[in-house]
Design an enzyme around this catalytic site. Sequence first.
Site, PDB file in Angstrom:
ATOM      1  N   TYR A 164      -2.921  -1.477   9.879  1.00 42.32           N
ATOM      2  CA  TYR A 164      -2.984  -1.984   8.378  1.00 42.32           C
ATOM      3  C   TYR A 164      -1.702  -1.635   7.742  1.00 42.32           C
ATOM      4  CZ  TYR A 164      -4.002  -2.071   3.384  1.00 42.32           C
ATOM      5  OH  TYR A 164      -3.745  -2.403   2.037  1.00 42.32           O
ATOM      6  N   SER A 207       0.813  -1.156  -0.102  1.00 37.47           N
ATOM      7  CA  SER A 207      -0.036   0.059  -0.093  1.00 37.47           C
ATOM      8  C   SER A 207       0.760   1.088  -0.012  1.00 37.47           C
ATOM      9  CB  SER A 207      -0.910  -0.045   1.294  1.00 37.47           C
ATOM     10  OG  SER A 207      -1.582   1.270   1.288  1.00 37.47           O
TER      11      SER A 207
END
Length: 254
Positions: free
Chosen positions: A159, A146
């Site tokens: 996350y 990400s």
Amino acid sequence: MTTKSKIALVTGGSRGLGKDMVLSLAKKGLNVIFTYNNNKIEADKVVAEVLAMGQKAIAYQLDVSKLNTFDAFVSQINEHLQEHEGNPNFDYLINNAGFGAYEKITETTEATLDQMYAVHLKAPYLLSQKLFPFMNENGAIVNISSGLTRFAYDGYAPYASMKGALETLTKYMAKEFTSKKIRVNVLAPGAIETDFGGGAVRDNKDLNAMIANQTALGRVGVVDDIGSVVAFLCSDDAKWVNAQRLEVSGGIHI
């Protein structure tokens, strides 16, 4: 003489970015095996799209948080490939399955942290470990990370921390999997209009506009911005790309 199609395995391939990865790989002439968490109807639709392109596809149910199911999953893949291809091997692995968690550090529960660890680090680690013996030489692994490992937004620590660890794991995979000349890279999407995080980027106009204003190309990402890059990394065009982090974000926060 017809050249045999190479085979890619994608985790989380029934929707969103994973679906586009599956379809992009098929467009490149690959046969695809992919997993879905619980929506068999959508998975079957993706299989049908791939078959319509003239490539082979099959979908298997797999919850990557349930690590005790991995051995049975690998056996399923082996048996399928042995029956239909004559050997249990495949060429490319894309560790994509996952979901987000939004909790500030001061509010993060141990359960959330454990879940993020299980899905975004432990699963790719152990699946790659178990599948490596069945990967052909000169194949590739793509780990999906990400943009949030490079820039920080409030609430994404659980996350993004695991994705940061996955990026480090990618380098070690690239180092240790040299016995088969398997390339291992990490692809880091920016903000994409999907149902990730409850569809906030897609559905919240103010958030969408804010991100677009922070992005050099002037918009947020869409699903088909990502799959074609995965397909590139799973091709001979990327034969000299190894141990790299490739951010696909339109130039956000530069």
